[in-house]
Design an enzyme around this catalytic site. Structure first.
Site, short mmCIF file in Angstrom:
data_model
loop_
_atom_site.label_atom_id
_atom_site.label_comp_id
_atom_site.label_asym_id
_atom_site.label_seq_id
_atom_site.Cartn_x
_atom_site.Cartn_y
_atom_site.Cartn_z
CE LYS A 33 2.60 -8.19 -5.07
NZ LYS A 33 1.68 -7.05 -5.82
CB SER B 5 -1.49 -5.78 -4.00
OG SER B 5 -0.51 -5.67 -4.57
CB SER C 177 0.08 -3.26 -6.76
OG SER C 177 -0.99 -3.43 -6.00
N1 GLN Z 1 -5.81 -0.93 -5.36
C1 GLN Z 1 -5.90 -1.68 -6.50
C2 GLN Z 1 -6.42 -2.78 -5.88
O1 GLN Z 1 -6.90 -2.71 -4.94
C3 GLN Z 1 -4.74 -1.91 -7.11
C4 GLN Z 1 -3.69 -3.35 -6.32
C5 GLN Z 1 -3.52 -3.76 -7.59
O2 GLN Z 1 -2.65 -3.07 -8.04
N2 GLN Z 1 -2.54 -5.08 -7.41
O3 GLN Z 1 -7.10 -3.09 -6.71
#
Ligand code: GLN
Length: 491
Positions: free
Chosen positions: A76, A151, A175
């Site tokens: 990532k 994400s 995410s």
């Molecule tokens: N969707 C959640 C957020 O927008 C989690 C994102 C994540 O785990 N990085 O914060």
């Protein structure tokens, strides 16, 4: 070969059926062919991958290969990689070449894994759809009109489409688990503190945790084992004896039910309203399969789970507003071309460098931390966080692990929630509480919805129960074949 499991790839490499250079080339060529449609990678590092593969081939020939030596993977783009662009999918870092490797990246390099490149993501890991990326959204390999989740959507899409056998991700509120569910693969977020955050660009430091994607629990076990380990450069890194998660995935004795004795808690609140019918049907069928394998299910309660999203959307923005203050246009990253004084340099560089969702969260975070509001919002959210963690403790006293849906729906259409951030925040209802409590969580494929999109089942365990989660998922996967299904592009 593209659909081979990690143990199969290991045997092929060690047995000389394929070299690491050939294997890397196979995946790099697939990336060249499919990435223009999927947009799963931001950066492809062909030269770096081939050099690492040559070194891996030498190690294999010398008989010093480890479990991941010569295995291709993707990182990532939140992980710093020395000499390779690290953007966090933001214009702010679109010119940033890291001078050092994240701890996770150095561990995997030392293991001999071959990094193919850096995957797309929501900008600074903020989002659940990959649509906040400066580089444009990743498409779901099962249906390119749908989001891959976020994400870590690029990593999940890459593994689902077999552009890489395994990939790293990070999980602040879901995410790793949510994109794993949306893309029909397995993903694990370990206990907070197990994977070093050093060199992992910070979003919300008390929640961020590195995790692993693979087609199966076994592949995740092999990757996770290589990612964990104490790191003195991360003050929340835990000193624990190393665990060989994959070696622990032993077959059950002949005649025995593979999950006999396992008590699975089903949180009443997760099975109330809110779940789409197609998700419920797949989750119920998967739980019936768990029972057929010998597990028993018991109802448990997480009464404060409904407070997880409001608490998270105070704590995460508060921490992000602090973490992202380092991007000021001075030391690295985007700098505005025209500015007056220093304050103007800061504000123009940040105004130009950050996208809308990141700005929204910085504003919320700055507000909730400001004088006079700290007690009302941040402190209150921390109290809720404690209540949520206590709920899990009480529930886990009645069972060995908790199961439920990973997400309320399958992958939604690109653009569907573009104008409604709160709607998107609510889609993380089942995953976020796990981060607030710091517990390990895993999502594995559990079936498909009416329109052919994957459904994920989430397993949550007590602190350091990664091995137990992986073992339960592995035994489920030995008896089922959801995890072996591939989208048309990888058939
Ligand atoms: N969707 C959640 C957020 O927008 C989690 C994102 C994540 O785990 N990085 O914060």
């Amino acid at each position: 070969m593209i659909n081979a499991s990690l143990p199969e790839l290991r045997r092929a490499l060690d047995g000389g059926q394929i070299s690491s250079v050939e294997l890397a080339t196979l995946f790099l060529d697939r990336i060249d062919a499919l990435n223009p449609q999927l947009n799963a990678f931001i950066t492809v590092d062909r030269d770096g991958a081939l050099a690492a593969a040559r070194a891996a081939d030498a190690r294999i020939a010398a008989g010093t290969a480890g479990p991941l030596t010569g295995i291709p993977l993707a990182h990532k783009d939140v992980f710093c990689t020395e000499g390779v662009l690290t953007t966090c999918a933001s214009k702010m870092l679109s010119n940033f070449v890291s001078p050092y490797d994240a701890h996770v990246v150095s561990l995997l390099k030392a293991a001999g894994a071959v990094s193919l490149g850096k995957t797309n993501m929501d900008e600074f890991a903020m989002g659940s759809s990959n649509e906040s990326s400066f580089y444009g959204p990743t498409k779901n390999p099962w249906n390119p009109a749908r989001v891959p989740g976020g994400s870590s959507g690029g990593s999940a899409a890459a593994v689902a489409a077999r552009l890489a056998p395994i990939a790293t991700g990070t999980d602040t509120g879901g995410s790793v688990r949510q994109p794993a569910a949306f893309c029909g693969i397995t993903g694990i977020k370990p206990t907070y503190g197990l994977v070093s955050r050093w060199g992992m660009i910070a979003y919300a430091s008390s929640l961020d945790q590195g995790g692993a994607f693979g087609a199966s629990a076994e592949d995740c076990a092999l990757l996770l084992a290589a990612m964990t380990g104490f790191d003195e450069r991360d003050s929340t890194s835990l000193e624990r004896p190393a665990e060989d998660y994959a070696a622990a995935l032993v077959d059950s004795p002949a005649g025995a039910k593979p999950l006999a004795g396992l008590r699975i808690g089903l949180p009443r609140e997760f099975f109330a309203e809110g779940m789409a019918d197609e998700v419920r049907a797949a989750v119920d069928a998967a739980l019936a399969q768990y029972r057929a394998l010998g597990a028993t299910t018991v109802e448990v309660s997480l009464p404060n789970a409904k407070l997880a999203i409001p608490a998270y959307y105070v704590i995460a923005p508060a921490e992000c507003s602090s973490n992202l203050s380092r991007f000021d246009g001075v030391r690295y990253g985007h700098r505005a071309a025209d500015y007056g004084d220093l304050a103007d340099l800061y504000s123009k560089s940040r105004a130009e460098g950050f996208g809308a969702e990141v700005k929204r969260r910085i504003l919320i975070g700055t507000y909730v931390l400001s004088h006079g509001y700290y007690d009302a919002y941040y402190l209150q959210a921390q109290r809720l966080r404690r209540l949520i963690a206590e709920d899990f403790r009480a529930a886990l006293a009645q069972c060995d692990l908790i199961a439920g849906p990973t997400t309320p729906t399958t992958a939604w259409a690109l653009g569907q929630m573009a104008d409604d951030p709160v709607q998107m925040y609510l889609s993380d209802i089942y995953t976020i509480a796990v981060n607030l409590a710091g517990l390990p969580g895993l999502s594995h494929p559990a079936g498909f919805g009416a329109d052919g999109l994957p459904v994920g089942l989430q397993l949550v365990g007590d602190y350091f129960a990664e091995g137990r989660l992986l073992e339960a998922a592995h035994r489920f996967q030995q008896a089922t074949e959801w995890h072996a299904r591939r989208p048309a592009c990888a058939d």
